[in-house]
Design a protein around this motif. Structure first.
Motif, PDB file in Angstrom:
ATOM      1  N   LYS A 442       0.840  -1.190   0.000  1.00  0.00           N
ATOM      2  CA  LYS A 442       0.000   0.000   0.000  1.00  0.00           C
ATOM      3  C   LYS A 442       0.878   1.244   0.000  1.00  0.00           C
ATOM      4  O   LYS A 442       1.916   1.283   0.661  1.00  0.00           O
ATOM      5  CB  LYS A 442      -0.930   0.010   1.207  1.00  0.00           C
ATOM      6  N   LYS A 444       0.956   5.589   0.211  1.00  0.00           N
ATOM      7  CA  LYS A 444       0.318   6.844   0.568  1.00  0.00           C
ATOM      8  C   LYS A 444       1.254   7.998   0.211  1.00  0.00           C
ATOM      9  O   LYS A 444       2.459   7.902   0.418  1.00  0.00           O
ATOM     10  CB  LYS A 444      -0.016   6.889   2.056  1.00  0.00           C
ATOM     11  N   SER A 446       1.744  12.251   0.591  1.00  0.00           N
ATOM     12  CA  SER A 446       1.340  13.484   1.262  1.00  0.00           C
ATOM     13  C   SER A 446       2.046  14.659   0.595  1.00  0.00           C
ATOM     14  O   SER A 446       3.266  14.649   0.448  1.00  0.00           O
ATOM     15  CB  SER A 446       1.693  13.444   2.751  1.00  0.00           C
ATOM     16  N   ASN A 456      -3.078  14.642   2.464  1.00  0.00           N
ATOM     17  CA  ASN A 456      -2.816  13.218   2.334  1.00  0.00           C
ATOM     18  C   ASN A 456      -3.661  12.572   1.239  1.00  0.00           C
ATOM     19  O   ASN A 456      -4.850  12.895   1.081  1.00  0.00           O
ATOM     20  CB  ASN A 456      -3.095  12.508   3.665  1.00  0.00           C
ATOM     21  N   ASP A 458      -4.432   8.600  -0.271  1.00  0.00           N
ATOM     22  CA  ASP A 458      -4.250   7.152  -0.179  1.00  0.00           C
ATOM     23  C   ASP A 458      -4.318   6.577  -1.585  1.00  0.00           C
ATOM     24  O   ASP A 458      -5.391   6.544  -2.194  1.00  0.00           O
ATOM     25  CB  ASP A 458      -5.324   6.536   0.713  1.00  0.00           C
ATOM     26  N   SER A 460      -3.795   3.518  -2.566  1.00  0.00           N
ATOM     27  CA  SER A 460      -4.422   2.190  -2.614  1.00  0.00           C
ATOM     28  C   SER A 460      -5.361   2.046  -1.422  1.00  0.00           C
ATOM     29  O   SER A 460      -5.066   1.302  -0.481  1.00  0.00           O
ATOM     30  CB  SER A 460      -3.362   1.097  -2.605  1.00  0.00           C
ATOM     31  N   PRO A 461      -6.478   2.761  -1.434  1.00  0.00           N
ATOM     32  CA  PRO A 461      -7.334   2.820  -0.237  1.00  0.00           C
ATOM     33  C   PRO A 461      -8.058   1.519   0.085  1.00  0.00           C
ATOM     34  O   PRO A 461      -8.342   1.247   1.244  1.00  0.00           O
ATOM     35  CB  PRO A 461      -8.336   3.925  -0.588  1.00  0.00           C
ATOM     36  N   HIS A 492       4.899   7.188   1.804  1.00  0.00           N
ATOM     37  CA  HIS A 492       4.822   6.134   2.821  1.00  0.00           C
ATOM     38  C   HIS A 492       4.498   4.807   2.133  1.00  0.00           C
ATOM     39  O   HIS A 492       3.529   4.717   1.373  1.00  0.00           O
ATOM     40  CB  HIS A 492       3.747   6.450   3.851  1.00  0.00           C
ATOM     41  N   TRP A 493       5.309   3.797   2.414  1.00  0.00           N
ATOM     42  CA  TRP A 493       5.162   2.499   1.748  1.00  0.00           C
ATOM     43  C   TRP A 493       5.014   1.392   2.792  1.00  0.00           C
ATOM     44  O   TRP A 493       5.734   1.362   3.798  1.00  0.00           O
ATOM     45  CB  TRP A 493       6.375   2.230   0.864  1.00  0.00           C
ATOM     46  N   THR A 494       4.089   0.486   2.559  1.00  0.00           N
ATOM     47  CA  THR A 494       3.892  -0.675   3.423  1.00  0.00           C
ATOM     48  C   THR A 494       3.821  -1.925   2.557  1.00  0.00           C
ATOM     49  O   THR A 494       2.889  -2.084   1.755  1.00  0.00           O
ATOM     50  CB  THR A 494       2.595  -0.560   4.244  1.00  0.00           C
ATOM     51  N   THR A 562       8.518   6.230   5.980  1.00  0.00           N
ATOM     52  CA  THR A 562       8.163   7.394   5.165  1.00  0.00           C
ATOM     53  C   THR A 562       9.437   8.152   4.803  1.00  0.00           C
ATOM     54  O   THR A 562      10.312   8.346   5.659  1.00  0.00           O
ATOM     55  CB  THR A 562       7.217   8.330   5.935  1.00  0.00           C
TER      56      THR A 562
END
Length: 610
Positions: A442, A444, A446, A456, A458, A460-461, A492-494, A562
């Motif tokens: 996912k 995000k 900003s 912000n 998203d 890939s919400p 921000h990467w997860t 991030t």
């Protein structure tokens, strides 16, 4: 909930009418409709909502019906200096318009024009039967003229009309004329649709009289109609040579959709016809919409696909509307009633009014569907600029006047200001070692606004998505604030494994970081609204290219972390791939990781990467 309420009203009427003696049925219906007419707007709109359902029963109560199923021939009705109307076969259809009624008399409809100018903002009223008295108002034929027509069950005291008058006079030195035809609008819907034809004659007579007597140029006249008022504007346009413009605000669907152009609003009614559709869930498909879906103008705007408008699914908007709309509590309560029972339908005039003074361009784009628009597939204005246009007052700047039925889409907010700015975000992933592998997770983004605040997004919400190294990805973003000046961003990467794919689990010798080369933010609206449509290529858009703060070619974004990227000239020289120096090592690592992941899945081994 709204539909259930309408059904309850409908069944109460049917049961009561059924048990009543036959000789008293007509009196009963008349008293019921009279009672509903005395209720506030909520009761009136409920009556309008159930009407398309009970129309098969109306013939036994209404004696003035003339239809192809009856014995009566189609007749011509004349209205003094206004001209004549023919209730011919175009105005009958067994499904779409089963009732073809003659209009009421001119006296019953009682059209009244109110002239508003900067010298007389409250306005001076003139009866349609005494049109020469318009010379006693502040009307100036040298100014451009806006004529506003309300819809079913309304008067010229509607809050949305007052808000529109105020905004227009604040924007420019116009003549703004409101049309009150409440004598004809507050009737059964079938009768009100017939009465719109007489109102169209009255409006046309006003324009033609002013042209002949004081030199008004019809090309300077712009008629704005809501619901039934949209089709009324079309009837007026039929009788005025070279009428400048008509704007249809969610034209009414019942008795008009799929009817011939002579019955409804169509592009031939003015030199330019633009339409805003906001309530297009057909009532004939058991939907709750009052507006038609059919394109009927040169430009047809479909905000949010022309259906459910943001905020209309929440009752919390009703008290907020009462406090924010209009200039008084009375005006606010009137707007709140509309918000309660027909929020989508009344969103069209709100969008138009907001567009008058909004610095946001309300840019819409031609597309084959709203889904494709949301994916960012239709953000080009085309070589001649005809594939995009501004919704609302400024739609007449559109260069594609030789086209018609052009469907344009845009997204709007829940208000009180509805416009959104559009951006194309380009994500350039690096692959310096030519691994050519994929990553799932996912993302995000900003953006830093000019005032330092962070906005912000998203990316890939709903669910994690797969990214390939060395590829470029496009995202279509919108925001109520102008972020075209953003020059810094947080990424921000997860990383997230796929539970159905054991090879996606990271065990050992694997890299779950996102290799970011650069991030490019392009303002779609600045291209479309900047007067340079068709003269720039994509890479010449107003855009910010952001990369590593020290200008490195790769920004490694570890999972659950991030990083910050900034705009600089060095970002333009970054490529997304380089040498293969470590290709073999990384390839071996991926193979090893895949094998270990497979063993872990098959034998339920608990491997710990050290």
């Amino acid at each position: 909930m709204v539909w259930c309420g309408r059904m309850r009203v409908w069944w109460l009427m049917i049961v009561a009418a059924t048990v009543a003696p036959q000789k008293n049925q007509e009196t009963f219906l008349q008293e019921m409709m009279s009672g509903l007419r005395e209720l506030p707007v909520i009761g009136n709109v409920l009556r309008a909502a159930v009407h398309p359902i009970y129309r098969p029963f109306i013939k036994q109560f209404q004696s003035r019906i003339t239809s192809r199923e009856g014995e009566d021939e189609f007749s011509e009705v004349c209205y003094e200096e206004l001209g004549c109307l023919l209730t011919h076969e175009d105005f009958f259809h067994a499904i779409h318009r089963p009732l073809n009624l003659p209009p009421n008399t001119r006296k019953e409809i009682n059209v009244v024009f109110t002239v508003h100018t900067r010298e007389d903002r409250q306005g001076t009223s003139v009866e349609g039967v005494n049109i020469s008295k318009v010379l006693n108002t502040s009307f100036n034929p040298k100014r451009k003229t806006k004529i506003i027509i309300h819809g079913y069950l309304e008067t010229n005291t509607e809050t949305w009309m007052w808000d529109m008058v105020r905004a227009l006079l604040l924007y420019d030195d116009f003549n703004v004329v409101t049309v009150d035809w409440s004598g004809g609008s507050q009737a059964l819907y079938s009768q009100a649709t017939a009465n719109t034809r007489v109102v169209g004659l009255e409006v046309a007579h006003l324009i033609n009289w002013l042209k002949d007597n004081v030199g008004l140029d019809p090309t300077d006249v712009h008629i704005i109609g809501h619901s039934l008022g949209s089709h009324t504007a079309g009837y007026a346009g039929e009788r005025v040579s070279k009428l400048g413009r008509i704007t249809g605000l969610d034209p009414a669907e019942p008795f008009f959709q799929y009817m011939p152009p002579s019955v409804r609003l169509d592009p031939s009614d003015a030199l330019f016809v633009d339409v805003i559709h906001t309530d297009a869930d057909s009532i004939f498909n058991l939907g709750v919409g009052y507006g038609l879906r059919q394109p009927v103008g040169h430009l047809d705007f479909y905000p949010n696909d022309g259906r459910s408008q943001p905020g209309c699914d929440s009752l919390s908007r009703v008290p907020l509307t009462a406090l924010t709309d209009g200039l008084s509590l009375y005006e606010g309560l009137d707007a709140a009633q509309k918000e309660l029972v027909a929020c989508n339908h009344f969103r069209a005039p709100k969008l138009f009014t907001d567009s008058i003074l909004s610095p946001c361009p309300y840019m819409a784009f031609q597309c084959s569907s709203y889904k494709l628009y949301l994916k960012g597939k239709c953000v080009s204005c085309g070589k001649d600029g005809s594939r995009c246009a501004r919704l609302g007052l400024h739609a007449d700047k559109w260069p594609g006047r030789n086209q018609s039925h052009v469907a344009l889409y845009l997204s709007t907010a829940s208000g009180p200001h509805y416009c959104l700015y559009h951006y194309r975000l380009m994500l350039h992933l690096a692959d310096p070692d030519r691994v050519e592998g994929t990553l799932r997770g996912k993302l995000k983004i900003s953006l830093f606004a000019d005032d330092g605040s962070i906005k912000n997004f998203d990316i890939s919400p709903e669910a994690a998505r797969t990214f390939s190294r060395g590829r470029m990805y496009y995202f279509f973003l919108n925001h109520p604030e102008d972020l075209s000046g953003a020059r810094e961003a947080l990424v921000h990467w997860t990383y997230e494994a796929d539970m159905f794919n054991p090879l996606s689990y990271c065990v050992i010798f694997c890299d779950t970081s996102l290799p970011l080369a650069r991030l490019t933010l392009a303002s779609v609206d600045h291209l479309a609204a900047g007067g340079v449509v068709g003269k720039r290529r994509d890479h010449e858009w107003q855009e910010a290219v952001m990369c590593h703060q020290q200008g490195r070619s790769v920004v490694t974004v570890m999972s659950e972390s991030t990083v910050k990227v900034v705009s600089s000239a060095a970002c333009l020289n970054i490529t997304t791939s380089s040498h293969r120096s470590h290709h073999s090592l990384n390839y071996t690592r991926e193979l090893l990781n895949s094998g270990l992941a497979s063993l872990s899945s098959l034998f339920n081994l608990n491997l710990i990467a050290r």
